[in-house]
Design an enzyme around this catalytic site. Structure first.
Site, PDB file in Angstrom:
ATOM      1  N   ASP A  32     -59.734 -38.872 -28.769  1.00  0.00           N
ATOM      2  CA  ASP A  32     -58.383 -38.831 -28.730  1.00  0.00           C
ATOM      3  C   ASP A  32     -58.780 -40.323 -27.228  1.00  0.00           C
ATOM      4  O   ASP A  32     -58.590 -39.776 -26.758  1.00  0.00           O
ATOM      5  CB  ASP A  32     -57.316 -38.219 -28.848  1.00  0.00           C
ATOM      6  CG  ASP A  32     -57.701 -37.238 -30.351  1.00  0.00           C
ATOM      7  OD1 ASP A  32     -57.628 -37.838 -31.258  1.00  0.00           O
ATOM      8  OD2 ASP A  32     -57.218 -36.374 -30.062  1.00  0.00           O
ATOM      9  N   ASP A  82     -63.222 -34.993 -33.432  1.00  0.00           N
ATOM     10  CA  ASP A  82     -62.320 -35.882 -33.357  1.00  0.00           C
ATOM     11  C   ASP A  82     -61.986 -36.137 -31.822  1.00  0.00           C
ATOM     12  O   ASP A  82     -62.211 -35.945 -30.493  1.00  0.00           O
ATOM     13  CB  ASP A  82     -61.226 -36.451 -33.733  1.00  0.00           C
ATOM     14  CG  ASP A  82     -59.920 -35.605 -33.525  1.00  0.00           C
ATOM     15  OD1 ASP A  82     -60.111 -34.998 -32.136  1.00  0.00           O
ATOM     16  OD2 ASP A  82     -59.215 -34.845 -34.630  1.00  0.00           O
ATOM     17  N   ASP A 122     -50.358 -29.682 -23.531  1.00  0.00           N
ATOM     18  CA  ASP A 122     -50.432 -27.490 -23.506  1.00  0.00           C
ATOM     19  C   ASP A 122     -50.775 -27.040 -22.427  1.00  0.00           C
ATOM     20  O   ASP A 122     -50.319 -26.212 -21.406  1.00  0.00           O
ATOM     21  CB  ASP A 122     -50.342 -27.486 -25.037  1.00  0.00           C
ATOM     22  CG  ASP A 122     -51.609 -27.329 -25.302  1.00  0.00           C
ATOM     23  OD1 ASP A 122     -52.542 -28.875 -25.139  1.00  0.00           O
ATOM     24  OD2 ASP A 122     -51.169 -27.559 -26.520  1.00  0.00           O
TER      25      ASP A 122
HETATM   26  P1  ATP Z   1     -58.783 -29.784 -31.573  1.00  0.00           P
HETATM   27  O1  ATP Z   1     -58.537 -31.231 -32.469  1.00  0.00           O
HETATM   28  O2  ATP Z   1     -60.065 -28.672 -31.632  1.00  0.00           O
HETATM   29  O3  ATP Z   1     -58.156 -28.354 -32.659  1.00  0.00           O
HETATM   30  P2  ATP Z   1     -57.346 -30.396 -29.618  1.00  0.00           P
HETATM   31  O4  ATP Z   1     -56.727 -29.995 -28.287  1.00  0.00           O
HETATM   32  O5  ATP Z   1     -57.498 -31.981 -29.611  1.00  0.00           O
HETATM   33  O6  ATP Z   1     -58.405 -29.419 -30.327  1.00  0.00           O
HETATM   34  P3  ATP Z   1     -55.104 -31.842 -31.136  1.00  0.00           P
HETATM   35  O7  ATP Z   1     -53.930 -31.184 -31.866  1.00  0.00           O
HETATM   36  O8  ATP Z   1     -55.954 -33.043 -31.523  1.00  0.00           O
HETATM   37  O9  ATP Z   1     -55.859 -30.545 -30.243  1.00  0.00           O
HETATM   38  O10 ATP Z   1     -54.148 -32.485 -29.697  1.00  0.00           O
HETATM   39  C1  ATP Z   1     -55.271 -33.607 -28.710  1.00  0.00           C
HETATM   40  C2  ATP Z   1     -54.288 -33.244 -27.304  1.00  0.00           C
HETATM   41  O11 ATP Z   1     -52.937 -33.591 -27.307  1.00  0.00           O
HETATM   42  C3  ATP Z   1     -54.458 -31.566 -26.451  1.00  0.00           C
HETATM   43  O12 ATP Z   1     -55.579 -31.336 -26.605  1.00  0.00           O
HETATM   44  C4  ATP Z   1     -52.998 -31.665 -26.273  1.00  0.00           C
HETATM   45  O13 ATP Z   1     -53.596 -32.131 -24.980  1.00  0.00           O
HETATM   46  C5  ATP Z   1     -52.003 -31.987 -26.805  1.00  0.00           C
HETATM   47  N1  ATP Z   1     -51.015 -31.314 -27.788  1.00  0.00           N
HETATM   48  C6  ATP Z   1     -51.713 -31.250 -29.210  1.00  0.00           C
HETATM   49  N2  ATP Z   1     -50.548 -29.845 -29.579  1.00  0.00           N
HETATM   50  C7  ATP Z   1     -49.461 -30.390 -28.391  1.00  0.00           C
HETATM   51  C8  ATP Z   1     -48.555 -29.747 -28.012  1.00  0.00           C
HETATM   52  N3  ATP Z   1     -47.405 -29.097 -28.913  1.00  0.00           N
HETATM   53  N4  ATP Z   1     -47.683 -29.143 -26.841  1.00  0.00           N
HETATM   54  C9  ATP Z   1     -47.648 -29.661 -26.252  1.00  0.00           C
HETATM   55  N5  ATP Z   1     -49.283 -30.573 -26.511  1.00  0.00           N
HETATM   56  C10 ATP Z   1     -50.151 -31.180 -27.120  1.00  0.00           C
HETATM   57 MG    MG Z   2     -58.836 -33.537 -31.701  1.00  0.00          MG
END
Ligand code: ATP
Ligand code: MG
Length: 472
Positions: free
Chosen positions: A83, A81, A167
């Protein structure tokens, strides 16, 4: 995305300590990658996400694509997705888009809706403020518990601060439509090249703020085929117990991402290695520890590998089946103990053991009832499949949960072989036969295999006879 900020919000906690968690930047100098220095083309970006960026820009705000989508595009993967991060406040975002919904009471995020696609728009998050200075501001409070766990995360800030609150270094990449640049705040591009999962800032502090980052480190390592950097990996075993403080509903969601996205086996092995299974599924950990390569481990490994295969084949998967596999032997062990120690009949012992083990699980991981009921059905069917070869076999075949129960029997047969394999073979043939073939099989199955079983029925008949006798 930014689910974590919503979820970390908890209502007033007496133990809260007002502390400034991060007071100075830990980021290296910003790197800007111009269009010819990165592979991301607009064609790969969701048109709706681009629309959101342009509309915010036209309204006078800064807006970027951020996080997993940019990381995945840099790696040549298709993002799950898109963001957006912006300096517009949630209310301002709402004014720009009619198709917009604000979610989260304390930390507001905007969802811009385009049919089934949702673009999540989050306002840049800032550092945690000094005590009291923002007390009256509705959205301006961050708090940490005594242990450093972030309980609220409501300060808005600059893009640099937003990057610092993310993170991993690979997740702090921002894509701008201004010059189609990628802004790399934490040497994330280098980390991608080195295939390294590395936390931003001090690892122990970051894990204490949000222990789910431990699970995320593992998940990204397996998903992206990367290594967890030594300093990021090192504190995990010691801090794994912090995961017990995570609300069970959030842990369930993380479990889905860990185990139903195609890398279940690899994630399990890393979680085992880092002592996380011991914390989250202690009964399973104990059962495996008794015989590390034994049938318990075999069953779980097989279930995880089958799940990964199903995901690869685009077949449906359910957490009910995996939890049935994780906890089958703990249930069996407990049921046997109950029979031996309390003299309970097998069926009662099994029912109590299932209830105990599931309620113990719910303390840590909130498996929703619609799944735990199926898990229970799968377990209950095991004895019936092993015994019911008489006419009841036909009834069993009609049960809605027959397939799941039978699949689970196959799995156990693979892990244990022996008698279970015979049962599995019998059921396989039985399903393939037509009606007359099935009748023939039922007749062939001798009295020993009849019912749950010959013995129980005899006992029932005996009771019936006695109760029909006139009382003296
Ligand atoms: P995926 O969606 O493929 O699982 P993602 O990196 O997009 O991976 P998301 O959970 O959608 O993961 O989160 C989007 C963004 O928000 C991450 O890339 C990160 O920058 C931030 N993020 C998410 N969870 C955390 C956390 N627990 N602590 C700090 N930053 C976070
Ligand atoms: Mg994501």
């Amino acid at each position: 995305m930014l689910d974590f900020c919503r979820r970390n919000l908890r209502k007033g906690n007496k133990a809260e300590k007002k502390t400034a968690l991060v007071t100075h930047s830990v980021l290296p100098p910003l790197k800007r990658l111009s269009r010819d220095q990165h592979p991301i083309s607009r064609k790969q970006i969701s048109p709706n996400a681009l629309k959101v960026l342009y509309r915010l820009k036209d309204a006078g705000f800064e807006a970027y694509l951020v996080g997993g989508c940019i990381r995945d595009l840099m790696l040549g993967l298709e993002p799950k997705d898109f963001d957006v991060a912006t300096n517009a406040k949630p209310e301002e975002v709402r004014q720009v888009f009619r198709n917009c919904r604000l979610i989260g009471r304390r930390f507001r995020l905007a969802h811009v809706l385009f049919g089934r696609e949702v673009i999540e728009v989050a306002t840049f998050r800032g550092h945690h403020s000094q005590p009291d200075e923002n007390e009256e501001g509705q959205h301006q409070l961050s708090k940490a518990s005594e242990e450093g766990l972030i309980l609220r995360d409501n300060v808005y800030g600059t893009i640099e601060e937003d990057a610092e609150r993310r993170d991993f270094t690979i997740n702090a990449l921002y894509y701008s439509i201004n010059h189609f640049e990628v802004l790399d705040f934490a040497n994330g591009v280098e980390a991608i090249a080195e295939r390294k999962i590395e936390l931003i800032g001090d690892p122990e502090t970051r894990y204490r703020e949000d222990p789910v980052r431990i699970l995320r480190a593992i998940r990204f390592a397996t998903k992206l085929n990367m290594q967890i950097a030594p300093a990021t990996a090192e504190p995990i075993p010691q801090l794994a117990s912090l995961l017990k403080s995570i609300p069970p509903a959030r842990l369930f969601e993380e479990f889905l991402k860990l185990f139903l996205a195609g890398k279940a086996f690899d994630n399990f092995m890393l979680m085992k290695q880092y002592g996380i299974i011991k914390q989250l599924l202690p009964a399973l950990h104990k059962a495996i520890a008794q015989e590390p390569e034994g049938k318990v481990f075999q069953l779980v490994s097989q279930a995880l590998q089958d799940t990964d295969q199903r995901v690869a084949d685009n077949k449906p998967v359910t957490p009910a089946f995996l939890f049935a596999a994780f906890l089958w032997y703990p249930v069996e062990i407990r049921s046997q103990t109950l029979q031996l120690e309390s003299g309970l009949p097998p069926v009662d012992a099994l029912n109590i053991a299932m209830a105990e083990i599931l309620s113990d699980l719910q303390q840590r991981i909130a498996l929703p009832k619609r799944f735990s009921l199926v898990t229970r059905d799968i377990w209950s069917l095991q004895n019936r499949l092993a015994r019911s070869r008489g006419k009841r076999a036909l009834t069993l075949l009609q049960l809605p949960k027959f397939r799941a129960g039978y699949d689970f029997l196959l799995l156990r047969a693979k892990a244990e072989g022996g008698e279970l394999q015979q049962h599995a073979d019998w059921w396989q043939r039985f399903q393939q036969e037509n009606e007359s073939g099935q009748q023939q099989m039922l007749q062939q199955a001798g009295p020993a295999a009849d019912g749950p079983s010959g013995k129980t029925r005899r006992r029932r008949n005996y009771k019936r006879k006695r109760s029909s006798q006139p009382k003296p």
